[in-house]
Design a protein around this motif. Structure first.
Motif, PDB file in Angstrom:
ATOM      1  N   UNK A 214       0.658  -1.316   0.088  1.00  0.00           N
ATOM      2  CA  UNK A 214       0.152  -0.167   0.180  1.00  0.00           C
ATOM      3  C   UNK A 214       1.086   1.303   0.328  1.00  0.00           C
ATOM      4  N   UNK A 215       0.529   1.828  -0.741  1.00  0.00           N
ATOM      5  CA  UNK A 215       1.194   3.347  -0.378  1.00  0.00           C
ATOM      6  C   UNK A 215       1.091   3.981   1.378  1.00  0.00           C
ATOM      7  N   UNK A 216       2.315   4.096   1.866  1.00  0.00           N
ATOM      8  CA  UNK A 216       3.502   5.287   2.516  1.00  0.00           C
ATOM      9  C   UNK A 216       1.943   5.717   3.599  1.00  0.00           C
ATOM     10  N   UNK A 217       1.140   6.501   2.725  1.00  0.00           N
ATOM     11  CA  UNK A 217      -0.416   7.383   3.482  1.00  0.00           C
ATOM     12  C   UNK A 217      -0.795   6.465   3.553  1.00  0.00           C
ATOM     13  N   UNK A 218      -1.875   5.551   3.016  1.00  0.00           N
ATOM     14  CA  UNK A 218      -2.997   5.191   3.140  1.00  0.00           C
ATOM     15  C   UNK A 218      -2.966   4.534   4.409  1.00  0.00           C
ATOM     16  N   UNK A 219      -3.662   3.871   5.250  1.00  0.00           N
ATOM     17  CA  UNK A 219      -3.568   3.252   6.721  1.00  0.00           C
ATOM     18  C   UNK A 219      -4.662   1.913   5.915  1.00  0.00           C
ATOM     19  N   UNK A 220      -4.359   0.633   5.228  1.00  0.00           N
ATOM     20  CA  UNK A 220      -5.369  -0.234   4.370  1.00  0.00           C
ATOM     21  C   UNK A 220      -5.993  -0.502   5.195  1.00  0.00           C
ATOM     22  N   UNK A 221      -6.040  -0.581   6.797  1.00  0.00           N
ATOM     23  CA  UNK A 221      -6.859  -1.301   7.749  1.00  0.00           C
ATOM     24  C   UNK A 221      -7.721  -1.096   7.613  1.00  0.00           C
ATOM     25  N   UNK A 222      -7.686   0.853   8.008  1.00  0.00           N
ATOM     26  CA  UNK A 222      -9.069   1.513   7.458  1.00  0.00           C
ATOM     27  C   UNK A 222      -9.380   1.868   7.282  1.00  0.00           C
ATOM     28  N   UNK A 223      -8.893   1.733   5.866  1.00  0.00           N
ATOM     29  CA  UNK A 223      -9.618   1.909   4.358  1.00  0.00           C
ATOM     30  C   UNK A 223     -10.791  -0.083   4.129  1.00  0.00           C
ATOM     31  N   UNK A 224     -10.852  -0.812   4.500  1.00  0.00           N
ATOM     32  CA  UNK A 224     -10.982  -1.997   4.206  1.00  0.00           C
ATOM     33  C   UNK A 224     -12.664  -1.419   5.312  1.00  0.00           C
ATOM     34  N   UNK A 225     -12.140  -1.159   6.816  1.00  0.00           N
ATOM     35  CA  UNK A 225     -13.078  -0.720   7.626  1.00  0.00           C
ATOM     36  C   UNK A 225     -13.620  -2.054   7.795  1.00  0.00           C
ATOM     37  N   UNK A 226     -15.053  -2.585   7.009  1.00  0.00           N
ATOM     38  CA  UNK A 226     -16.395  -3.407   8.278  1.00  0.00           C
ATOM     39  C   UNK A 226     -16.177  -5.070   6.217  1.00  0.00           C
ATOM     40  N   UNK A 227     -15.086  -4.633   5.168  1.00  0.00           N
ATOM     41  CA  UNK A 227     -14.637  -5.489   4.500  1.00  0.00           C
ATOM     42  C   UNK A 227     -13.476  -7.038   5.174  1.00  0.00           C
ATOM     43  N   UNK A 230      -7.983  -8.301   2.742  1.00  0.00           N
ATOM     44  CA  UNK A 230      -7.250  -8.875   1.780  1.00  0.00           C
ATOM     45  C   UNK A 230      -6.259  -7.681   1.851  1.00  0.00           C
ATOM     46  N   UNK A 231      -5.329  -8.786   0.719  1.00  0.00           N
ATOM     47  CA  UNK A 231      -3.937  -8.633   0.646  1.00  0.00           C
ATOM     48  C   UNK A 231      -4.231  -6.193  -0.831  1.00  0.00           C
ATOM     49  N   UNK A 232      -3.697  -5.526  -0.214  1.00  0.00           N
ATOM     50  CA  UNK A 232      -4.174  -4.336  -0.964  1.00  0.00           C
ATOM     51  C   UNK A 232      -3.433  -4.593  -2.855  1.00  0.00           C
ATOM     52  N   UNK A 233      -4.146  -3.841  -3.787  1.00  0.00           N
ATOM     53  CA  UNK A 233      -4.296  -3.958  -4.370  1.00  0.00           C
ATOM     54  C   UNK A 233      -4.308  -2.783  -5.005  1.00  0.00           C
ATOM     55  N   UNK A 234      -3.697  -1.980  -6.324  1.00  0.00           N
ATOM     56  CA  UNK A 234      -4.032  -0.705  -6.949  1.00  0.00           C
ATOM     57  C   UNK A 234      -5.522  -1.392  -7.606  1.00  0.00           C
ATOM     58  N   UNK A 235      -6.066  -2.167  -8.060  1.00  0.00           N
ATOM     59  CA  UNK A 235      -7.065  -1.684  -8.423  1.00  0.00           C
ATOM     60  C   UNK A 235      -8.052  -1.801  -7.628  1.00  0.00           C
ATOM     61  N   UNK A 236      -7.923  -1.628  -6.371  1.00  0.00           N
ATOM     62  CA  UNK A 236      -9.177  -1.285  -5.566  1.00  0.00           C
ATOM     63  C   UNK A 236      -9.145  -0.136  -5.474  1.00  0.00           C
ATOM     64  N   UNK A 237      -8.089   0.734  -4.889  1.00  0.00           N
ATOM     65  CA  UNK A 237      -7.998   2.116  -3.996  1.00  0.00           C
ATOM     66  C   UNK A 237      -6.965   2.851  -4.651  1.00  0.00           C
ATOM     67  N   UNK A 238      -6.818   3.780  -6.030  1.00  0.00           N
ATOM     68  CA  UNK A 238      -7.873   5.173  -4.422  1.00  0.00           C
ATOM     69  C   UNK A 238      -9.913   4.851  -5.306  1.00  0.00           C
ATOM     70  N   UNK A 239      -9.339   4.724  -7.098  1.00  0.00           N
ATOM     71  CA  UNK A 239     -11.035   5.359  -7.278  1.00  0.00           C
ATOM     72  C   UNK A 239     -11.097   4.005  -7.537  1.00  0.00           C
TER      73      UNK A 239
END
Length: 447
Positions: A214-227, A230-239
């Motif tokens: 994940x980008x250093x600025x992104x907290x991937x665990x918080x981004x996932x929230x209730x979901x 899964x591992x980060x992939x740029x296919x999901x975030x940011x858009x």
């Protein structure tokens, strides 16, 4: 859990905002100077906003909050976005986790904006409502039907002011068209057609196999929230999250709360008796289909006869012969009545055309209530303690969102579903009821 004394404190402040918004604060009697009185009155009359999700669409919601009150807290799971917003609002406290924000400063917040990906709308908005805060939340209001029902009940129970971010609700074109239909000037309406150029992001894909950092600025665990994790992939975030079942609500969720809005409002298109979807197919239970056509059927009520609404995305469109003489664009809506039609190629229904045009040349359009602005309606509702001033309040917006999301239930079910809105269940296909809700990751439970 909300502390026992917060509810009475929030209620007292709501009453104060109502009084000062409508009448101006009363002068204090005592030894205070006039300057001190004015300073205290100004502070107490200011709505204190916390903004969750502060860039992208969140930037305009954030700035609307800043124009109509004081931003006291900013929250975003991306520290780069957070710092960018903080530079504009340096007085606001900064958070990456909205749960910590509420734990630490709930008593200092009157209202909240929620402008995050779809899957975290409800967990943010429900926490705010349970804390006694007014809520402005982006469309689609929720990720699931069950979440929409919950937000409706919370807002109603606590008598809080709310607004969904489907800004076209405030446009003159939409409000005028609603009145035309309600007056019966189109005659009996039997069909509505809505089409969109969405998806404009990758969709109809299998899960990425690559594991990225994940980008250093992104907290991937918080981004996932209730979901599910899964591992980060740029296919999901940011858009690109909109097309993934775990995070987004697809083409319907992106646009239908805008494009269906006028017809749903005018015709009370709630609780369809059945919904069926034709599509290119859900991919590996991971991604929404590349294209679909969804048919909603609504039974007659005391204001109209039965209506069928057709939704088209991914390049699907209605038959051009339905609207002779009109160029059919990539997006649009068409309401077909026995005496005429309303066509709009504006996603927010800000403009429209009555068809056939020669039939309507001497038509006197009805009056409608002019909006002071979509966000200002919300702010005014808070100040006057009148939730109804915000036209897309959760009493309406939750029901609109349910109508929209039932299309996704039908997509995922793969068969026609028959709907019992009163009891919130699919009656003919019990296995489809699992799509009305979701499993929440530990620490993010909503129910």
């Amino acid at each position: 859990m909300r502390q026992p004394n917060r509810h009475s404190s929030a209620s007292s402040r709501r009453e104060f905002l109502k009084q000062t918004g409508a009448l101006g604060a009363a002068l204090y009697v005592g030894s205070q100077s006039l300057k001190a009185q004015e300073t205290e009155r100004s502070a107490n009359n200011e709505i204190r906003f916390a903004c969750i999700g502060v860039e992208g669409k969140g930037s305009s919601d954030r700035d609307d909050a800043g124009r109509h009150g004081k931003i006291v807290a900013l929250c975003d799971v991306d520290s780069d976005r957070l710092e960018k917003a903080a530079a504009r609002y340096p007085q606001a406290k900064k958070y990456t986790d909205f749960r910590k924000m509420f734990d630490e400063m709930s008593k200092d917040i009157d209202a909240v904006t929620v402008s995050t990906p779809d899957h975290t709308h409800a967990v943010s908005a429900a926490r705010a409502l349970r804390e006694g805060k007014h809520v402005f939340c982006q469309k689609p209001l929720t990720y699931t039907v069950q979440e929409a029902r919950l937000l409706h009940d919370l807002a109603s129970e606590k008598k809080l002011c709310t607004q969904m971010g489907n800004q076209g609700t405030a446009s003159g074109g939409l409000r005028e068209a609603v009145q035309i239909i309600r007056k019966g000037d189109l005659g009996a309406v039997k069909e509505v057609h809505i089409w969109t150029n969405r998806p404009i992001w990758p969709q109809g894909l299998g899960r990425p196999t690559a594991v990225e950092t994940p980008p250093k600025t992104l907290d991937w665990d918080l981004w996932l929230g209730p979901a599910p994790e899964r591992p980060y992939n740029s296919a999901y975030a940011p858009f690109k999250w909109r097309g993934w079942l775990d995070f987004g609500t697809g083409a319907l969720g992106d646009m239908a709360c805008h494009t269906m809005n006028m017809s749903v409002m005018a015709l009370d298109l709630f609780d369809p008796v059945s919904v069926v979807a034709e599509s290119s197919g859900i991919i590996e239970n991971e991604s929404y289909p590349k294209n679909s056509k969804i048919t909603y059927k609504f039974k007659a009520n005391d204001k109209r006869g039965p209506v069928t609404l057709y939704w088209y995305d991914g390049g699907n469109r209605p038959d051009p012969a339905l609207m002779p003489g009109v160029k059919q664009g990539a997006s649009g809506s068409l309401v077909i009545g026995e005496k005429g039609l309303i066509f709009s190629d504006n996603d927010y229904h800000g403009t429209y055309t009555l068809l056939p045009t020669e039939q309507w040349k001497d038509y006197t359009k009805p009056e409608y209530k002019v909006s002071p602005g979509h966000f200002k309606e919300f702010a005014d509702a808070i100040k006057e303690n009148k939730p109804e001033l915000a036209v897309s309040n959760f009493d309406y917006a939750c029901r609109l969102t349910e109508t929209v999301l039932l299309g996704n239930v039908a997509l995922r079910a793969g068969k026609e579903i028959e709907w019992d809105g009163v009891n919130m269940k699919v009656t003919n296909l019990p296995e489809a009821n699992k799509f009305l809700t979701r499993e929440y990751r530990k620490g993010w439970e909503l129910f």
